[in-house]
Design an enzyme around this catalytic site. Sequence first.
Site, PDB file in Angstrom:
ATOM      1  N   ASN A 180      25.956  63.751   8.539  1.00 14.68           N
ATOM      2  CA  ASN A 180      24.887  64.760   8.567  1.00 14.68           C
ATOM      3  C   ASN A 180      24.875  65.410   9.954  1.00 14.68           C
ATOM      4  OD1 ASN A 180      22.519  66.208   8.492  1.00 14.68           O
ATOM      5  ND2 ASN A 180      21.165  64.419   8.343  1.00 14.68           N
ATOM      6  N   TRP A 181      25.346  66.644  10.013  1.00  9.35           N
ATOM      7  CA  TRP A 181      25.463  67.320  11.308  1.00  9.35           C
ATOM      8  C   TRP A 181      24.117  67.848  11.806  1.00  9.35           C
ATOM      9  CZ3 TRP A 181      30.579  70.718  10.722  1.00  9.35           C
ATOM     10  CH2 TRP A 181      31.655  69.856  10.492  1.00  9.35           C
ATOM     11  N   LYS A 182      23.112  67.848  10.953  1.00  6.97           N
ATOM     12  CA  LYS A 182      21.760  68.340  11.310  1.00  6.97           C
ATOM     13  C   LYS A 182      21.845  69.731  11.945  1.00  6.97           C
ATOM     14  CE  LYS A 182      20.321  63.587  11.884  1.00  6.97           C
ATOM     15  NZ  LYS A 182      19.328  62.669  12.400  1.00  6.97           N
TER      16      LYS A 182
ATOM     17  N   HIS B  84      15.879  64.014   2.983  1.00 12.19           N
ATOM     18  CA  HIS B  84      16.134  63.374   4.285  1.00 12.19           C
ATOM     19  C   HIS B  84      14.802  63.189   5.006  1.00 12.19           C
ATOM     20  CE1 HIS B  84      17.438  62.799   8.419  1.00 12.19           C
ATOM     21  NE2 HIS B  84      18.554  62.334   7.903  1.00 12.19           N
TER      22      HIS B  84
ATOM     23  N   GLU C 246      13.864  63.715   7.908  1.00 10.38           N
ATOM     24  CA  GLU C 246      13.430  64.838   8.752  1.00 10.38           C
ATOM     25  C   GLU C 246      12.874  65.974   7.900  1.00 10.38           C
ATOM     26  OE1 GLU C 246      17.082  65.064  10.979  1.00 10.38           O
ATOM     27  OE2 GLU C 246      16.623  63.086  11.779  1.00 10.38           O
TER      28      GLU C 246
ATOM     29  N   GLU D   3      17.559  54.818   4.472  1.00  7.19           N
ATOM     30  CA  GLU D   3      17.536  55.115   5.897  1.00  7.19           C
ATOM     31  C   GLU D   3      16.171  54.752   6.479  1.00  7.19           C
ATOM     32  OE1 GLU D   3      20.476  58.326   7.066  1.00  7.19           O
ATOM     33  OE2 GLU D   3      18.853  59.406   6.100  1.00  7.19           O
TER      34      GLU D   3
ATOM     35  N   GLY E 213      18.444  58.003  14.674  1.00  7.09           N
ATOM     36  CA  GLY E 213      18.519  58.690  15.968  1.00  7.09           C
ATOM     37  C   GLY E 213      17.887  57.914  17.112  1.00  7.09           C
TER      38      GLY E 213
ATOM     39  N   SER F 272      21.528  55.113  12.937  1.00  4.83           N
ATOM     40  CA  SER F 272      22.299  54.727  14.117  1.00  4.83           C
ATOM     41  C   SER F 272      23.572  53.951  13.781  1.00  4.83           C
ATOM     42  CB  SER F 272      21.418  53.954  15.112  1.00  4.83           C
ATOM     43  OG  SER F 272      20.328  54.758  15.533  1.00  4.83           O
TER      44      SER F 272
ATOM     45  N   GLY G 177      24.415  60.249  11.334  1.00  9.54           N
ATOM     46  CA  GLY G 177      24.000  61.454  12.052  1.00  9.54           C
ATOM     47  C   GLY G 177      24.821  61.623  13.313  1.00  9.54           C
ATOM     48  N   GLY G 178      24.282  61.127  14.435  1.00 16.08           N
ATOM     49  CA  GLY G 178      24.894  61.330  15.747  1.00 16.08           C
ATOM     50  C   GLY G 178      26.388  61.054  15.808  1.00 16.08           C
TER      51      GLY G 178
HETATM   52  C1  PEP Z   1      20.652  60.581   9.693  1.00 16.13           C
HETATM   53  O1  PEP Z   1      20.280  61.622  10.169  1.00 16.13           O
HETATM   54  O2  PEP Z   1      20.708  60.484   8.470  1.00 16.13           O
HETATM   55  C2  PEP Z   1      21.009  59.478  10.577  1.00 16.13           C
HETATM   56  C3  PEP Z   1      21.202  58.316  10.051  1.00 16.13           C
HETATM   57  O3  PEP Z   1      21.112  59.755  11.940  1.00 16.13           O
HETATM   58  P1  PEP Z   1      21.674  58.764  13.094  1.00 16.13           P
HETATM   59  O4  PEP Z   1      22.977  58.207  12.584  1.00 16.13           O
HETATM   60  O5  PEP Z   1      21.856  59.639  14.278  1.00 16.13           O
HETATM   61  O6  PEP Z   1      20.653  57.702  13.285  1.00 16.13           O
END
Ligand code: PEP
Length: 252
Positions: free
Chosen positions: A10-12, A96, A98, A168, A174, A214, A235-236
């Site tokens: 997920n590049w957000k 998601h 967010e 999640e 994050g 994470s 994500g990251g």
């Molecule tokens: C996400 O946005 O779905 C996520 C899991 O982010 P991160 O890996 O950065 O925690």
Amino acid sequence: MSRRYVIGGNWKMNLTLPEAQELGSGLRNRLGSHRGAEAIVYPSFPYLQTMVKRFDDSRVAVGAQDLHTEQSGAYTSGVSVQMLTSIGVTHVLIGHSERRAVFGDSDEIVAQKLSVALANGLIPTLCIGETREERHSNETFSVLERQLNSALRGHTPQALSKLILAYEPVWAIGTGLTASPAQAQEVHAWVRGYVGSLLGSSFASQVPIQYGGSVKPANAAGLLSQPDIDGALVGGASLKAPSFADIIKSAH
Ligand code: PEP
């Protein structure tokens, strides 16, 4: 037969177009003829068409981070399901955390978005998860039950045959905090059991349940070795080709 794993990136709201193109090329090069886990990237809307072309004829699928509940009309800034399918997008993230927390997507809106995706052949990843406060007040399972029930109720196992689930925990997204493999496995096993009570055990045994929060190359293998963790939503660490490719390759 080897186990099915599905890894999403997920590049957000990150990356310029040149950066996104570089990431796409880097991933293609690193994955080469890799035949392990299925991989999906979720770039921002403006880059979707470019990324569909970049990953054409590869094992990496391209998904959107969201869609609108309506098919067309006076919904300024909305992106409809037909817009996505007409440019070759095959997957979509739904609910998601967010979207739920920042944009106010309620359980009802999430359910509508899931229905729109299913009705139009987009492969949805339904994201669920509890906040830190909810975990501390022992509400994890009641929150997950509410989220799953509201989104999946009314659909047949056939209609949901391509569904991907992503657990999640919001406190791990994050933040650098990751659920331990045992903590995540406990919740995943519960999710599979609850999905079985809604849709039958044969459906529940085959639906992929990703873990997200994470995930990095250093912790991916431990999480993915758990019996009910069938992939990761990242994500990251999906914003760098080496780390995302390492996570994909650690799923086997
Ligand atoms: C996400 O946005 O779905 C996520 C899991 O982010 P991160 O890996 O950065 O925690």
